[in-house]
Every structure is written in C-alpha cells, then in structure tokens.
Design a protein around this motif. Sequence first.
Motif, PDB file in Angstrom:
ATOM      1  N   ASP A 237       0.806  -1.222   0.000  1.00  0.00           N
ATOM      2  CA  ASP A 237       0.000   0.000   0.000  1.00  0.00           C
ATOM      3  C   ASP A 237       0.840   1.272   0.000  1.00  0.00           C
ATOM      4  N   GLU A 319      -2.985  12.781   4.678  1.00  0.00           N
ATOM      5  CA  GLU A 319      -1.911  11.788   4.768  1.00  0.00           C
ATOM      6  C   GLU A 319      -0.632  12.321   4.128  1.00  0.00           C
ATOM      7  N   ASP A 384      -7.613  11.411   5.615  1.00  0.00           N
ATOM      8  CA  ASP A 384      -7.923  10.609   4.437  1.00  0.00           C
ATOM      9  C   ASP A 384      -8.672   9.317   4.751  1.00  0.00           C
ATOM     10  N   TYR A 386      -8.874   5.450   3.825  1.00  0.00           N
ATOM     11  CA  TYR A 386      -7.779   4.544   3.467  1.00  0.00           C
ATOM     12  C   TYR A 386      -8.157   3.709   2.255  1.00  0.00           C
ATOM     13  N   SER A 387      -7.209   3.586   1.322  1.00  0.00           N
ATOM     14  CA  SER A 387      -7.315   2.661   0.202  1.00  0.00           C
ATOM     15  C   SER A 387      -5.921   2.147  -0.104  1.00  0.00           C
ATOM     16  N   LYS A 388      -5.769   0.840  -0.162  1.00  0.00           N
ATOM     17  CA  LYS A 388      -4.436   0.274  -0.381  1.00  0.00           C
ATOM     18  C   LYS A 388      -3.890   0.599  -1.772  1.00  0.00           C
ATOM     19  N   GLY A 401      -6.843  12.054  -0.543  1.00  0.00           N
ATOM     20  CA  GLY A 401      -7.327  10.700  -0.318  1.00  0.00           C
ATOM     21  C   GLY A 401      -8.561  10.373  -1.142  1.00  0.00           C
ATOM     22  N   ARG A 408     -10.215   5.025   8.130  1.00  0.00           N
ATOM     23  CA  ARG A 408      -9.398   6.225   8.018  1.00  0.00           C
ATOM     24  C   ARG A 408      -7.931   5.893   8.271  1.00  0.00           C
ATOM     25  N   VAL A 409      -7.062   6.722   7.721  1.00  0.00           N
ATOM     26  CA  VAL A 409      -5.620   6.513   7.853  1.00  0.00           C
ATOM     27  C   VAL A 409      -5.136   6.965   9.229  1.00  0.00           C
ATOM     28  N   ARG A 411      -1.161   7.411  11.230  1.00  0.00           N
ATOM     29  CA  ARG A 411       0.263   7.465  10.892  1.00  0.00           C
ATOM     30  C   ARG A 411       1.132   7.562  12.150  1.00  0.00           C
ATOM     31  N   ARG A 427       1.910   3.019   6.336  1.00  0.00           N
ATOM     32  CA  ARG A 427       0.484   3.343   6.310  1.00  0.00           C
ATOM     33  C   ARG A 427      -0.295   2.315   7.132  1.00  0.00           C
ATOM     34  N   SER A 429      -4.520   1.720   8.911  1.00  0.00           N
ATOM     35  CA  SER A 429      -5.887   2.240   8.905  1.00  0.00           C
ATOM     36  C   SER A 429      -6.649   1.737  10.126  1.00  0.00           C
TER      37      SER A 429
END
Length: 454
Positions: A237, A319, A384, A386-388, A401, A408-409, A411, A427, A429
């Motif tokens: 990701d 992010e 953001d 989350y999307s891989k 994002g 959600r992300v 960090r 990353r 989530s």
Amino acid sequence: GLVLFEMFTGSAAFAGDTPIAVALKQIGEAPRNPHDVEQTVPEHIGRAILRCLEKDPQQRFSSVKELQAVLIDDSMTTQKNFPVRPKFSSIYLVDVLKAVREKRKVLPTTLGLVVLAAILVTAVITYRTTTNKQEPAPFQNAQSIDSEEEWKTFLKNYREEGHLSLAAQERSPQLQTQTVAVNASRPAPLSETAPASAPTDASAPPAKQRPNWTTLFDTVSIRSGVFMMGKEDGKKDAKPRHRVRLDGFQMTRSEITNRQYMTFLEETGHPRPKDPAFAKNYLMDYPNLPVVNVSYQDALAFCKWASAKFGITVRLPTEAEWEYAALGGKKDVLYPWGFESPSLRARYKENASRRVQTVERTAFPPNGFGLYNMSGNVSEWASDFYSKDYYSISPVRNPTGPERGARRVIRGGSWADDETQLACARRVSRDPQERSDQLGFRIVLMPSIPPGRP
C-alpha cells in the motif's frame, strides 16, 4: 539570550500553551541546548546563548563586549576562560563566517551571525544608556497577557525579586476584573452615543472579539514544497513511490495534549475519553501528555470547536501533509531523524515505560521542521479515507485521499509498536469509531479547507 536562541535555532527557548506558562518556564526551567535543537549552530555559540539565559545574573556576561568576544572565539567559552574580555575584531567574524561556509552550515546560521553583529553594536549603545537594571527580563519576552497595556501595568507594580511567579499567576484575572469595572463605570464618549432620532436594531448582538489561537496552540509554519511520497521497498500500500506537491500549512509541534483537549471538553460538554490502562485520572494528572482514546469523530469535533472559537480553519492533516511534515525536509530517509535506531529518538515498544507509556513533547529531539514525536508515542489520525491502491491514482498536487471508504488513515506508530511501524512512509488504517490507548491526533491550521474535502 531569548532573541539569540530563536535567531539561531528557528524556535523559541521556552514554549507553553499560554503566555503565563511561557513566563513561568522562563523563571523556573533550564532552556535546551541550542546545538541540540539545531545541529548547525556551532557548539561555542550554543554555550554562549545558554550563559545569556542563566537564572543567576552573576553567571551571565558582565558586558556586551564580553559576549561579542565569546561569540567570535570558541576558545573563550570554556568556564575558566569566561572572565577574559578581548576586544571585538571584525577579522574574527570573517573567520567564523568562513568556517561556517566550509562546514556547510545552513543559510539561517550564516545570516544569524551577520545580523548578530549589527544587533550587538546597537546593544552596546542601549546598554550604556539603560538605567533600570532591575526590570524583570523574562516577562519582556513573553507574549502579552491580554494586551500590551496590561503587561505595562504588571511590570510597573511587580518589580520586587521573588514576586514574579506569584504575580504571573494572579495578575491576569486581576487586570481583567479591573478593566470590566472601569469600563462599566465610565460614560460613553459623546461620539459613541447614538442620536435620539437614530434607529436602533435591538436584535443585533454585541460584537465579540475572538481569542488568538496562539494562546492554545504552538505551531510550526511548514513551507510549500515537493517530495517523493511512499516507499518502493515497503508494503504494497506504500507503492508506487510518487511525486507530490503541497501548499504551505501550519501544524502543531506535538500531538494535542490533555490540557488542550480539556479546554475543548469544558466549553462543549463533549464526552471525555476514558483513562488508558496504564494511568488513572490521565486527563487531569498528566496535562502535558498527548490525549488518547479519541476516535476520528472526536478529533473532528475538536477541530470544529477550535475553528469556531478562533475564527480559522482547523482540521486534521491529510496523509500527504503528515508524511511531508514527518520527513522534516529530509529526503530518502526511514525515520524523521534519518536511519539511526529509534531507541534514543522516539517512544516505542523497546523503550516504553512500565508505568505511564506516553511522553511529553520534549522527551526526544524534534525533526528538521521542529515537530516532536512524529514517530512513536501515539499514532495520529489523518483526514484521508484509506485505500491500499490509492497511490496509483493519487493526484500530484495536494492529494486528499479517496472520495469514500470505510476506514481512516493513521500514521506514525505508537509506544506499543516496534521500530518497523515507526517509518515515515508506513500506512495503517482504523475504523473511525475506534478509540485506543495508543491513538491520538495533531492538527493543521489553514485559511481554507482543501478542495474536495468534506
């Protein structure tokens, strides 16, 4: 000393959530070594600045000329040589500047030495004409309590040694009470009195002046720039590594603290977070530690409250903004500080305490932007979804994002994570409703919300 510290390091010698907190730290706490804050500051310059900031006046320089001599000659900064006071020579300053260039010191340090020479010349004249040597210097450099006029009154009435700390704690509410009483008893000027025939709007509320956000948040101004986001040899990701261009923004130096979050709770009635497993009465007993057990929705509620209170846009970082800030101006590094082990750089699984797991912001050195605990301590919510696979379609400029998602992300990694999870590009989530002993947030202040962000 305070001016020299900020000139050479780019940050204040003392910081706090309120002007009173700053003033009390100036009285009772030792400043950090400027060389530890900004490694480009020569060590002899750092030692000289620290001597300017000594609490005992007898330990400071006895004259501006003595300070000049020490700043241009590092052999003068050992304790046994401090009393020596050679005459100032511009040749020494030239030598220092040459040495700075040879050692590839950054531009602010070079400019600092040049500007310093001009300041010292002015200071000699000011020093000789100053007759009041008892003025409480710490409060001259603190921000005003409420206004410049209030600080003038404060300095006039509290000059006796030993009264500064007590006065700093009591003076602000006294002045506010006096101001209200005086204004209530004072008749309005003729020019401000409405004519009898003038129509009035009884429904119009009186104008209310908003407080300044700097009374609650200590931030860093992060310049716009371009960086490479992601990591080709990292998890799937985090690929592909791609170019991102960001506008400038303001970010808090550390995670939002219990003290800051308590202000939000008191003013809104928002449900308070539960205590973490490692500490009882965490919110009240540890005001300078990061707030934990806050969900994404809790963080958004805090941002909405701060935006309304201060009249500015307060939000979670994207992010991309978070990763750019974590790198601190460095390129191709693993952690905010480089590649060294995090054992002396961050709070994580290997050095976590057996009692209270989190740490204050100054427990470890800041990164190149002056931000603390970007890796470890507590993981931080980003705005953001989350999307891989997002990095394969991410726009170059100010990415925010995916448009939708279920998670959600977060960090940075936390006190419970190992060193692999502290990497800048890592990353992770979470469900936006999740609350955890390991999860907090920091904020960004902007004039407007980025396009496409709800």
